[in-house]
Design a protein around this motif. Structure first.
Motif, PDB file in Angstrom:
ATOM      1  N   CYS A 146       9.816   4.338   5.652  1.00 22.89           N
ATOM      2  CA  CYS A 146      10.951   3.732   4.920  1.00 22.89           C
ATOM      3  C   CYS A 146      11.613   2.889   5.880  1.00 22.89           C
ATOM      4  CB  CYS A 146      12.185   4.664   4.478  1.00 22.89           C
ATOM      5  SG  CYS A 146      11.278   5.595   3.265  1.00 22.89           S
ATOM      6  N   TYR A 147      11.936   3.307   7.237  1.00 19.64           N
ATOM      7  CA  TYR A 147      12.636   2.424   8.107  1.00 19.64           C
ATOM      8  C   TYR A 147      11.524   1.088   8.617  1.00 19.64           C
ATOM      9  CZ  TYR A 147      16.316   5.895   9.081  1.00 19.64           C
ATOM     10  OH  TYR A 147      17.279   6.539   8.859  1.00 19.64           O
ATOM     11  N   LEU A 148      10.446   1.399   8.627  1.00 20.47           N
ATOM     12  CA  LEU A 148       9.603   0.215   9.372  1.00 20.47           C
ATOM     13  C   LEU A 148       9.495  -0.665   8.029  1.00 20.47           C
ATOM     14  CD1 LEU A 148       6.710   2.293  11.023  1.00 20.47           C
ATOM     15  CD2 LEU A 148       8.168   0.771  11.939  1.00 20.47           C
ATOM     16  N   ALA A 149       9.222  -0.211   6.858  1.00 21.94           N
ATOM     17  CA  ALA A 149       9.120  -1.319   5.609  1.00 21.94           C
ATOM     18  C   ALA A 149      10.501  -2.046   5.525  1.00 21.94           C
ATOM     19  CB  ALA A 149       8.968  -0.299   4.256  1.00 21.94           C
ATOM     20  N   LYS A 150      11.637  -1.307   5.885  1.00 23.20           N
ATOM     21  CA  LYS A 150      12.889  -2.190   5.826  1.00 23.20           C
ATOM     22  C   LYS A 150      13.078  -3.308   6.868  1.00 23.20           C
ATOM     23  CE  LYS A 150      17.758  -1.222   6.089  1.00 23.20           C
ATOM     24  NZ  LYS A 150      18.837  -0.759   6.937  1.00 23.20           N
ATOM     25  N   LYS A 151      12.289  -2.968   7.951  1.00 22.60           N
ATOM     26  CA  LYS A 151      12.273  -3.946   9.041  1.00 22.60           C
ATOM     27  C   LYS A 151      11.231  -5.039   8.772  1.00 22.60           C
ATOM     28  CE  LYS A 151      13.412  -0.478  12.575  1.00 22.60           C
ATOM     29  NZ  LYS A 151      14.770  -0.624  12.875  1.00 22.60           N
ATOM     30  N   ALA A 160      12.402  12.196  -3.488  1.00 20.80           N
ATOM     31  CA  ALA A 160      13.236  11.296  -3.146  1.00 20.80           C
ATOM     32  C   ALA A 160      12.779  10.141  -2.023  1.00 20.80           C
ATOM     33  CB  ALA A 160      14.704  11.984  -2.869  1.00 20.80           C
ATOM     34  N   PHE A 161      12.268  10.773  -0.953  1.00 19.27           N
ATOM     35  CA  PHE A 161      11.684  10.008   0.051  1.00 19.27           C
ATOM     36  C   PHE A 161      10.460   9.215  -0.252  1.00 19.27           C
ATOM     37  CE2 PHE A 161      13.098  11.305   4.460  1.00 19.27           C
ATOM     38  CZ  PHE A 161      14.294  12.003   4.003  1.00 19.27           C
ATOM     39  N   VAL A 162       9.544   9.863  -1.378  1.00 13.28           N
ATOM     40  CA  VAL A 162       8.707   8.921  -1.836  1.00 13.28           C
ATOM     41  C   VAL A 162       9.080   7.859  -2.651  1.00 13.28           C
ATOM     42  CG1 VAL A 162       6.516   9.142  -3.489  1.00 13.28           C
ATOM     43  CG2 VAL A 162       6.805  10.839  -1.625  1.00 13.28           C
ATOM     44  N   ASN A 163       9.913   8.299  -3.439  1.00  9.38           N
ATOM     45  CA  ASN A 163      10.592   6.860  -4.303  1.00  9.38           C
ATOM     46  C   ASN A 163      11.215   5.775  -3.537  1.00  9.38           C
ATOM     47  OD1 ASN A 163       9.551   8.297  -6.554  1.00  9.38           O
ATOM     48  ND2 ASN A 163      11.553   9.477  -6.823  1.00  9.38           N
ATOM     49  N   LEU A 164      11.898   6.251  -2.502  1.00  9.72           N
ATOM     50  CA  LEU A 164      12.622   5.234  -1.840  1.00  9.72           C
ATOM     51  C   LEU A 164      11.339   4.518  -1.035  1.00  9.72           C
ATOM     52  CD1 LEU A 164      15.040   4.052  -0.391  1.00  9.72           C
ATOM     53  CD2 LEU A 164      14.884   5.723   1.210  1.00  9.72           C
ATOM     54  N   ALA A 165      10.423   5.033  -0.408  1.00 10.36           N
ATOM     55  CA  ALA A 165       9.148   4.508   0.083  1.00 10.36           C
ATOM     56  C   ALA A 165       8.530   3.512  -0.929  1.00 10.36           C
ATOM     57  CB  ALA A 165       8.471   5.609   0.889  1.00 10.36           C
ATOM     58  N   ASP A 174      10.002   2.240  -3.417  1.00  8.52           N
ATOM     59  CA  ASP A 174      10.809   0.980  -3.787  1.00  8.52           C
ATOM     60  C   ASP A 174      10.980   0.019  -2.456  1.00  8.52           C
ATOM     61  OD1 ASP A 174      11.562   1.849  -6.079  1.00  8.52           O
ATOM     62  OD2 ASP A 174      13.353   2.801  -5.290  1.00  8.52           O
ATOM     63  N   LEU A 175      10.561   0.559  -1.553  1.00  4.80           N
ATOM     64  CA  LEU A 175      10.681  -0.482  -0.175  1.00  4.80           C
ATOM     65  C   LEU A 175       9.039  -1.009  -0.131  1.00  4.80           C
ATOM     66  CD1 LEU A 175      12.776   1.711   2.199  1.00  4.80           C
ATOM     67  CD2 LEU A 175      13.442  -0.593   1.327  1.00  4.80           C
ATOM     68  N   ASN A 176       8.352  -0.837  -0.976  1.00  6.44           N
ATOM     69  CA  ASN A 176       6.733  -1.435  -0.821  1.00  6.44           C
ATOM     70  C   ASN A 176       5.814  -0.574  -0.048  1.00  6.44           C
ATOM     71  OD1 ASN A 176       7.364  -3.206  -2.959  1.00  6.44           O
ATOM     72  ND2 ASN A 176       8.254  -4.768  -1.420  1.00  6.44           N
ATOM     73  N   VAL A 177       6.082   0.450   0.316  1.00  4.49           N
ATOM     74  CA  VAL A 177       5.337   1.275   1.228  1.00  4.49           C
ATOM     75  C   VAL A 177       4.121   1.762  -0.111  1.00  4.49           C
ATOM     76  CG1 VAL A 177       4.712   3.425   2.442  1.00  4.49           C
ATOM     77  CG2 VAL A 177       6.941   2.331   2.587  1.00  4.49           C
ATOM     78  N   ARG A 178       2.751   1.488   0.810  1.00  2.80           N
ATOM     79  CA  ARG A 178       1.723   1.921   0.107  1.00  2.80           C
ATOM     80  C   ARG A 178       1.231   3.363   0.254  1.00  2.80           C
ATOM     81  NH1 ARG A 178      -2.952  -2.242   0.697  1.00  2.80           N
ATOM     82  NH2 ARG A 178      -4.025  -0.737  -0.649  1.00  2.80           N
ATOM     83  N   ILE A 179       1.268   4.161  -0.656  1.00  4.03           N
ATOM     84  CA  ILE A 179       0.963   5.644  -0.273  1.00  4.03           C
ATOM     85  C   ILE A 179      -0.290   6.122  -0.934  1.00  4.03           C
ATOM     86  CG2 ILE A 179       1.716   8.082  -0.167  1.00  4.03           C
ATOM     87  CD1 ILE A 179       4.691   6.969  -0.493  1.00  4.03           C
ATOM     88  N   GLU A 180      -1.318   6.236  -0.132  1.00  2.20           N
ATOM     89  CA  GLU A 180      -2.471   6.890  -0.680  1.00  2.20           C
ATOM     90  C   GLU A 180      -2.770   8.161  -0.410  1.00  2.20           C
ATOM     91  OE1 GLU A 180      -4.467   4.011  -1.714  1.00  2.20           O
ATOM     92  OE2 GLU A 180      -3.333   2.523  -0.514  1.00  2.20           O
ATOM     93  N   ASN A 181      -3.219   9.073  -1.498  1.00  6.65           N
ATOM     94  CA  ASN A 181      -3.343  10.401  -1.099  1.00  6.65           C
ATOM     95  C   ASN A 181      -4.888  10.501  -1.058  1.00  6.65           C
ATOM     96  OD1 ASN A 181      -3.637   9.885  -3.744  1.00  6.65           O
ATOM     97  ND2 ASN A 181      -2.417  12.020  -4.520  1.00  6.65           N
TER      98      ASN A 181
END
Ligand code: FAD
Length: 490
Positions: free
Chosen positions: A19-24, A227-232, A234-241
């Motif tokens: 989240c922090y890195l995406a925001k930056k 909550a963390f996943v949703n925020l991430a 929203d910040l355009n983090v791509r999450i692959e499982n």
């Protein structure tokens, strides 16, 4: 083009950093080996019962709030919190238990009932713990541990003696009753070492316990993961499982890419929230900062034998969090830390979240999570697990005056084997590297690789240490460190 950061794992530290890195402004992609996100904080659902597989204690609510505030959000935008009362209940024997209320005044009154004069002593102890909490949060735990000067200030230097005194000896100066001593030593068990090995400075955990309180997110701790996943997202983090990193390819002093079960992924920066020793084992030996000998000598936090049980009735005489401290902790601690073996008479912890949250168990039934802390790397067989399940159920039946054996609908167990296979955990540790005097701040494994300039680490093996709040903090610190060294490249 933005710098691309690949993050290994989707535990709290990785999600926080993402989240922090995406925001930056970094392009962030998380690769998680498991189907479900959240790492040690995953969830088990069965027959209408819900279990948090790992963390159940929501402590230090200020850390969670501060995380969401950094993104212009509040925890209540994502989940609702309930302050538990009692915070927890501790059994010391049959007909002998104490319930810890949700505020200091009432806790003091409980103490006074047990030991005359202890209310006043507790007030003094917590005043000191409050000061340490403030110093820890404002001046210590958000520092990356690059050098000792980060934390040297008059107020931190004044606290230095507390690092050379154990919490055990400090508590024994204040209280005499063995039950009060056990209660006061309980919070530092979250830090992974025995109280005689944990610096007294960490009494700030007692402040977290008694002053900040024990909270429950409705629906369980997994709601916090969501909550963390949703925020991430929203910040355009791509999450692959279901993507397992199998090797890390480096050249010179740079990571080039990772090789996974689903192909190769190139990156400018690699951050791992997976267990440190495992991540380094994915590198060619010459690129590793620490040897296996190094890890072998470290004090790891315990592993755990866990049971997730569906009961066909509501349980009586237990609380949401119930600690069974009805045996002597010294031999159990010896079995965890000194002469590693299965404990003869284990202390254990039980959680019955359905008592306060109807989402956790079906009507008229109870979901129970049971945890025995054990040494990492012990022999782990079905027979041993069964033996300890029987011990636990027998003890609960006696302590709480009820028959349970014929009310068990199912039980699932989780132990060293799963910690290794699910999380690539070193020796099956449950929650990382303990916070001892020799494993604090600069003495913990570094957030930045000593060999590869674009390889970083986060999570419970790094700074500040084990637990969900520290993992969230570690994600923030590492994102700042990455930005410090790579900002010009964005
Ligand atoms: C049983 C138990 C009870 C606990 N109780 C509490 C509690 O009550 N309160 C509290 O605050 N804390 C508690 N903790 C501690 C807390 O859960 C952890 O400190 C925290 O969740 C760790 O987060 P992390 O990001 O460091 O690591 P992890 O959650 O372990 O995340 C690492 C991730 O990396 C993934 N991974 C590993 N290898 C690879 C690979 N090669 N490729 C891709 N992905 C990979 C793993 O699958 C995992 O998802 C508990 C822990 C356990 C196990």
């Amino acid at each position: 083009m933005n710098q691309k950061v690949i993050i290994i794992g989707a535990g709290f530290s990785s999600l926080s950093a993402a989240c922090y890195l995406a925001k930056k402004g970094y392009e962030v992609q998380i690769l998680e080996k498991n189907e479900q996100l959240g790492g040690r904080a995953r969830q088990l659902k069965r027959d209408g019962f819900t279990f948090d597989i790992g963390p159940t204690f929501y402590w230090m609510p200020d850390v969670f709030e501060s995380f969401f505030n950094d993104f212009g959000k509040n925890t209540k935008d994502y989940y609702s919190l309930k302050k538990l009362n009692p915070a927890y209940q501790v059994y010391f024997g049959k007909n002998d238990s104490i319930s810890i209320p949700d505020n200091l005044e009432e806790i003091k009154a409980e103490f006074e009932k047990i030991e005359k004069g202890s209310a006043q002593k507790l007030a003094k102890f917590i005043d000191n713990a409050a000061e340490n909490y403030s110093i820890a949060i404002n001046d210590l735990v958000y520092k990356p541990g690059e050098n000792i000067f980060e934390i040297i200030e008059l107020k931190t230097l004044k606290r230095l003696p507390l690092f050379f005194k154990s919490i055990k000896s400090q508590v024994s100066q204040y209280f005499r009753d063995p039950r009060l001593i056990k209660i006061m030593e309980f919070p530092v068990l979250f830090l992974g070492a025995k109280p005689s090995n944990t610096p007294a400075f960490y009494n700030f955990m007692n402040y977290a316990d008694f002053a900040l309180g024990t909270w429950h997110p409705e629906g369980g701790m997994y709601k916090v993961v969501e909550a963390f996943v949703n925020l991430a997202k929203d910040l355009n983090v791509r999450i692959e499982n279901n993507i397992s990193v199998e090797s890390i390819i480096a050249e010179g002093n740079q990571v080039q890419k990772v090789r996974t079960n689903k192909g190769e992924f190139e990156c400018d920066i690699l951050l791992s929230g997976a267990d440190y020793a495992h991540t380094e084992s994915l590198l060619d030996k010459k690129f590793r900062s620490y040897s296996f000998n190094y890890w072998n000598k470290k004090t790891f936090a315990p592993s755990a034998l866990l049971f997730y049980v569906g009961f066909d009735k509501k349980l009586k005489n237990v609380s949401h969090h119930t600690l069974f401290f009805d045996t002597d902790f010294a031999p159990h601690a010896d079995a965890i830390y000194d002469n590693m073996r299965w404990p003869e008479k284990p202390l254990f912890y039980a959680s019955f979240p359905g008592i306060t949250d109807s989402l956790m168990s079906p009507m008229g039934k109870e979901s129970g999570v049971f945890l025995i802390p054990i040494a990492p790397d012990l022999e782990d067989t079905p027979e041993i697990r069964k033996k300890y399940f029987d011990i636990i159920i027998d003890r609960i039946e006696i302590m709480t005056h009820q028959k349970l054996k014929n009310k068990i609908l199912f039980q699932e167990s989780y132990c060293i084997k799963e910690f290794v296979s699910d999380y690539n955990s070193y020796k099956g540790n449950a929650y990382g590297l303990a916070n001892t005097i020799w494993q604090t701040h600069i003495l913990r494994p570094k957030l930045r690789s000593k060999k590869l300039k674009n390889l970083y680490f986060a999570g419970q093996l790094t700074v500040p240490g084990p637990g969900v709040p520290p993992s969230i903090i570690s994600g923030k610190i590492v994102s700042e460190l990455i930005h410090k060294y790579h900002e010009r490249d964005i």
